[in-house]
Design a protein around this motif. Sequence first.
Motif, PDB file in Angstrom:
ATOM      1  N   TRP A   1       0.867  -1.189   0.000  1.00  0.00           N
ATOM      2  CA  TRP A   1       0.000   0.000   0.000  1.00  0.00           C
ATOM      3  C   TRP A   1       0.895   1.227   0.000  1.00  0.00           C
ATOM      4  CZ3 TRP A   1       0.089   4.119   3.299  1.00  0.00           C
ATOM      5  CH2 TRP A   1      -0.942   5.062   3.166  1.00  0.00           C
ATOM      6  N   VAL A   2       0.526   2.222  -0.791  1.00  0.00           N
ATOM      7  CA  VAL A   2       1.226   3.507  -0.804  1.00  0.00           C
ATOM      8  C   VAL A   2       0.174   4.600  -0.759  1.00  0.00           C
ATOM      9  CG1 VAL A   2       2.777   5.037  -2.082  1.00  0.00           C
ATOM     10  CG2 VAL A   2       3.167   2.576  -2.120  1.00  0.00           C
ATOM     11  N   GLY A   3       0.443   5.659  -0.036  1.00  0.00           N
ATOM     12  CA  GLY A   3      -0.486   6.785   0.034  1.00  0.00           C
ATOM     13  C   GLY A   3      -0.215   7.632   1.254  1.00  0.00           C
ATOM     14  N   ARG A   4      -1.162   8.474   1.596  1.00  0.00           N
ATOM     15  CA  ARG A   4      -1.059   9.296   2.799  1.00  0.00           C
ATOM     16  C   ARG A   4      -1.984   8.727   3.865  1.00  0.00           C
ATOM     17  NH1 ARG A   4      -0.327  15.704   2.281  1.00  0.00           N
ATOM     18  NH2 ARG A   4      -0.972  15.353   4.426  1.00  0.00           N
ATOM     19  N   PRO A   5      -1.467   8.440   5.056  1.00  0.00           N
ATOM     20  CA  PRO A   5      -2.320   7.889   6.112  1.00  0.00           C
ATOM     21  C   PRO A   5      -3.493   8.778   6.488  1.00  0.00           C
ATOM     22  CG  PRO A   5      -0.016   7.523   6.626  1.00  0.00           C
ATOM     23  CD  PRO A   5      -0.045   8.419   5.423  1.00  0.00           C
ATOM     24  N   ASP A   6      -3.381  10.083   6.250  1.00  0.00           N
ATOM     25  CA  ASP A   6      -4.490  10.979   6.585  1.00  0.00           C
ATOM     26  C   ASP A   6      -5.518  11.056   5.465  1.00  0.00           C
ATOM     27  OD1 ASP A   6      -3.102  12.411   4.696  1.00  0.00           O
ATOM     28  OD2 ASP A   6      -2.972  14.262   5.862  1.00  0.00           O
ATOM     29  N   ALA A   7      -5.368  10.197   4.424  1.00  0.00           N
ATOM     30  CA  ALA A   7      -6.325  10.068   3.315  1.00  0.00           C
ATOM     31  C   ALA A   7      -6.364  11.294   2.409  1.00  0.00           C
ATOM     32  CB  ALA A   7      -7.732   9.752   3.822  1.00  0.00           C
ATOM     33  N   THR A   8      -5.340  12.118   2.448  1.00  0.00           N
ATOM     34  CA  THR A   8      -5.263  13.232   1.512  1.00  0.00           C
ATOM     35  C   THR A   8      -4.929  12.702   0.120  1.00  0.00           C
ATOM     36  OG1 THR A   8      -4.489  14.709   3.260  1.00  0.00           O
ATOM     37  CG2 THR A   8      -4.080  15.398   0.988  1.00  0.00           C
ATOM     38  N   PRO A   9      -5.591  13.170  -0.934  1.00  0.00           N
ATOM     39  CA  PRO A   9      -5.305  12.662  -2.282  1.00  0.00           C
ATOM     40  C   PRO A   9      -3.875  12.965  -2.721  1.00  0.00           C
ATOM     41  CG  PRO A   9      -7.387  13.852  -2.225  1.00  0.00           C
ATOM     42  CD  PRO A   9      -6.715  14.121  -0.914  1.00  0.00           C
ATOM     43  N   VAL A  10      -3.330  12.066  -3.536  1.00  0.00           N
ATOM     44  CA  VAL A  10      -2.036  12.283  -4.192  1.00  0.00           C
ATOM     45  C   VAL A  10      -2.310  12.150  -5.685  1.00  0.00           C
ATOM     46  CG1 VAL A  10       0.388  11.632  -4.308  1.00  0.00           C
ATOM     47  CG2 VAL A  10      -0.908  11.220  -2.206  1.00  0.00           C
ATOM     48  N   VAL A  11      -2.737  13.234  -6.304  1.00  0.00           N
ATOM     49  CA  VAL A  11      -3.203  13.206  -7.685  1.00  0.00           C
ATOM     50  C   VAL A  11      -2.035  12.925  -8.627  1.00  0.00           C
ATOM     51  CG1 VAL A  11      -4.372  14.519  -9.489  1.00  0.00           C
ATOM     52  CG2 VAL A  11      -5.061  14.794  -7.096  1.00  0.00           C
ATOM     53  N   GLY A  12      -2.302  12.090  -9.631  1.00  0.00           N
ATOM     54  CA  GLY A  12      -1.288  11.793 -10.644  1.00  0.00           C
ATOM     55  C   GLY A  12      -0.638  10.447 -10.482  1.00  0.00           C
ATOM     56  N   TYR A  13      -0.851   9.811  -9.357  1.00  0.00           N
ATOM     57  CA  TYR A  13      -0.280   8.483  -9.143  1.00  0.00           C
ATOM     58  C   TYR A  13      -1.326   7.410  -9.426  1.00  0.00           C
ATOM     59  CZ  TYR A  13       3.786  10.567  -6.894  1.00  0.00           C
ATOM     60  OH  TYR A  13       4.920  11.271  -6.628  1.00  0.00           O
ATOM     61  N   LEU A  14      -0.839   6.205  -9.701  1.00  0.00           N
ATOM     62  CA  LEU A  14      -1.679   5.037  -9.890  1.00  0.00           C
ATOM     63  C   LEU A  14      -1.058   3.864  -9.148  1.00  0.00           C
ATOM     64  CD1 LEU A  14      -2.251   5.309 -13.764  1.00  0.00           C
ATOM     65  CD2 LEU A  14      -3.912   5.887 -11.981  1.00  0.00           C
ATOM     66  N   GLY A  15      -1.884   2.863  -8.852  1.00  0.00           N
ATOM     67  CA  GLY A  15      -1.336   1.669  -8.230  1.00  0.00           C
ATOM     68  C   GLY A  15      -0.281   1.024  -9.109  1.00  0.00           C
ATOM     69  N   ALA A  16      -0.489   1.090 -10.453  1.00  0.00           N
ATOM     70  CA  ALA A  16       0.439   0.451 -11.388  1.00  0.00           C
ATOM     71  C   ALA A  16       1.790   1.141 -11.414  1.00  0.00           C
ATOM     72  CB  ALA A  16      -0.167   0.436 -12.783  1.00  0.00           C
ATOM     73  N   THR A  17       1.822   2.438 -11.177  1.00  0.00           N
ATOM     74  CA  THR A  17       3.091   3.168 -11.270  1.00  0.00           C
ATOM     75  C   THR A  17       3.739   3.422  -9.923  1.00  0.00           C
ATOM     76  OG1 THR A  17       1.914   5.291 -11.202  1.00  0.00           O
ATOM     77  CG2 THR A  17       2.352   4.331 -13.372  1.00  0.00           C
ATOM     78  N   ARG A  18       2.972   3.405  -8.853  1.00  0.00           N
ATOM     79  CA  ARG A  18       3.534   3.710  -7.545  1.00  0.00           C
ATOM     80  C   ARG A  18       3.715   2.475  -6.675  1.00  0.00           C
ATOM     81  NH1 ARG A  18       7.122   6.506  -5.952  1.00  0.00           N
ATOM     82  NH2 ARG A  18       6.273   8.266  -7.099  1.00  0.00           N
ATOM     83  N   ALA A  19       2.693   1.622  -6.578  1.00  0.00           N
ATOM     84  CA  ALA A  19       2.788   0.466  -5.685  1.00  0.00           C
ATOM     85  C   ALA A  19       3.397  -0.755  -6.360  1.00  0.00           C
ATOM     86  CB  ALA A  19       1.403   0.121  -5.127  1.00  0.00           C
ATOM     87  N   ALA A  20       3.081  -0.975  -7.648  1.00  0.00           N
ATOM     88  CA  ALA A  20       3.564  -2.188  -8.328  1.00  0.00           C
ATOM     89  C   ALA A  20       5.082  -2.289  -8.368  1.00  0.00           C
ATOM     90  CB  ALA A  20       2.972  -2.267  -9.732  1.00  0.00           C
ATOM     91  N   PRO A  21       5.826  -1.208  -8.689  1.00  0.00           N
ATOM     92  CA  PRO A  21       7.289  -1.335  -8.674  1.00  0.00           C
ATOM     93  C   PRO A  21       7.834  -1.763  -7.310  1.00  0.00           C
ATOM     94  CG  PRO A  21       6.640   0.653  -9.836  1.00  0.00           C
ATOM     95  CD  PRO A  21       5.398   0.120  -9.191  1.00  0.00           C
ATOM     96  N   VAL A  22       7.241  -1.266  -6.243  1.00  0.00           N
ATOM     97  CA  VAL A  22       7.678  -1.671  -4.904  1.00  0.00           C
ATOM     98  C   VAL A  22       7.398  -3.151  -4.686  1.00  0.00           C
ATOM     99  CG1 VAL A  22       7.427  -1.256  -2.428  1.00  0.00           C
ATOM    100  CG2 VAL A  22       7.256   0.662  -4.038  1.00  0.00           C
TER     101      VAL A  22
END
Length: 727
Positions: A540-561
Amino acid sequence: MKCLRIASGTALLKQLAGLCAVFIIMAGTLNLVFPLPSLYPDGPATVVVSREGELLRSFGDRQGVHRYNVTLEAVDPFYIQALLNYEDRWFYHHPGFNPVSIVRAAWQWASNGRVISGGSTLTMQVARLIDPHQRSVSGKLKQLWRALQLEWYFSKDEILTLYLNLAPFGGNIAGVEAAANRYFGTSAKHLSKNEAALLAVLPQKPSLYRPDRYPEVAKEMRNKVLARLTDSGVLPSQSASYLMQEAVQLRPAAHAQLAPLLSRTLKQALPDHHVIQTTLDAGIQQRVARLLAKVKRDLPAHSSAAVLVVDNETAEVLAYQGSVDFQDDSRFSHVDMTQAVRSPGSALKPFIYGMAFDQGLIHTESLLSDIPFSFYDYKPQNLNGRFQGAVSVSQALKQSLNIPLIQVFNALGPETFDQQLSAAGITLIQDKPNLTVGLGGTGANLMTLVTLYRALATGGKVAPLTMLKHAQPQPVTHEEKQLLSPASSWMVFNMLSSISASDRVVPRVRREIAWKTGTSYGYRDFWSVGVSPAYTVAVWVGRPDATPVVGYLGATRAAPVMFDVFDQLPEDHRRLEQPDTVKRTLICWPGGRAKAATAEERCLAQKYALTRNGITPPTLESQGHFVRQDQWPQSLSLWQQQHQIVSSAQPEAVLKIQSVKEGQHYYLGQLDRIALTTNRPNAQVFWYVNHLPYSENTLSLKSYRGEVTLTACEGQTCDQRRIQVHP
């Protein structure tokens, strides 16, 4: 005379029996009035350890004292010899106190007006540790009573074990295991003779003999122990002479906390445990922690990440990283994101298709309709806002298309999906199951997703994850519940494992990985879960306070990890065999049925599908009914006519970057900009340069030097090229 002697002997026995009875009554009364106190008056000092026994995190008792409880068998035998020889040679023979030592200590005290030797046995020292007393006659009597109680309740080995775990060793360290680790970076099982001798005497005056503060004093006292061992014949004089010449050598262990959030959870759940042994593999946990330290540098401010690694055969958690950096408060580091309930995005899609396989609604190449459609009051949209028309189930899953998924979900029924999950022990957080659940309109956490995806490697069976190590690890059997059939789980695994990860370099270990990503509504959560035959990895990648991170996708941010985590794991030693019930069947579009059951004129396109026992259900209409007479679904046919699309099989287009070639070199003196184009000019493609979002359709080369990574993504499908930019 003989009769008189017998009579007098009988009277003596009666007197002795009476005295014994009085003594027993008095002892029993004292025991009721002054019961033995808690062996750990300030509560346990807990250590959380890996499956191999390596320290993950230590928690002090209520006084902040840290200890690591051990058994006699886990301590170096020479240390036990040194301790008993120096402190209490008659330990295994006296009743808790040594009368000779007490008389000697009392005489020295009376003669010199001060304490020369204490005369305390190890049992009496344990008594003082569990119930401290003043240095007075009444205090000594109290200590003697506690020693007698200890001898009554416990065996000699148990009392010695209590001493090993309670003895003070300086500062906030208690117990020989914690001391061995603190001063010498080893366990009490692997102490050298010099280390063992020093630790044998250190509890006498821990503040004065501490080797880290007073090394010369510590050496002097250590040599005193070695000399005593020589005099007693335990240690040869020549060996002792060599040992005495050595300086005190400290090698304190430098502990970085591993799995601190899991340790905190287990400590709260098991507050009375001294040692909590987890299923974590210390080596894998360390590698995952180091990987996330690198990932942190590329994350936006206040963002975090979480990782779980599970052994598929045993359902044991091998790595547990609840936040990207436990020390970084700016990233909400104390929030455990493996447990946090968030929207799973598209991560539930494979299981909707899997249940639809089991219900006989579809096979892997069933025709679905990717067209605008309103399901009651719900009108889903694809991530790219576009429609493809006719798509297969495998195509829809690989591209993570939303509308075809909801078409299948509507036919399956959200209530059916929820009931089957609940029957398998999986609970989603929602008020009432509805169609939005399929696209992330529900709550789940990383633990839930790992539990679900592991079923793809276990014949569709679900089992609770295990984090506590048992004495004899066994493959999970009795707790497993069937979620999908073996055929359906294998078919889903097969489809997901055929998704290419084109942005990956050659992995360290080649393995078959079925994987899926998810992006929650509003770009708040980015997920990636992968399953190999042996392991399940979830990120899982994101902000714990549920603030949006516009421009990212699971495929580009979480999958490489996720793929990087797989590279940290040992090779797979399991294989997933295709079940006999999975049949490869030639089917026809538009009807969806087997070619053998379809009229020649109705078979407009042929595909090989994976089916359960050869069952080939007809194509579904958007509203959930089966089509009749092998025709195109009416709504799909109408949409294709409106868009001038010929009603035939639509080729599956794989996204490819066209404007640059892998490894191409560019020189600024020759070229300023390059176009960013793909083979799908009408698709909504998201571009990333060096893994950061890029909104232009051309790349300015003057802003880059060296290797530059270009990534293009449409839905879950991505392509990547690496180029070299020179001055």
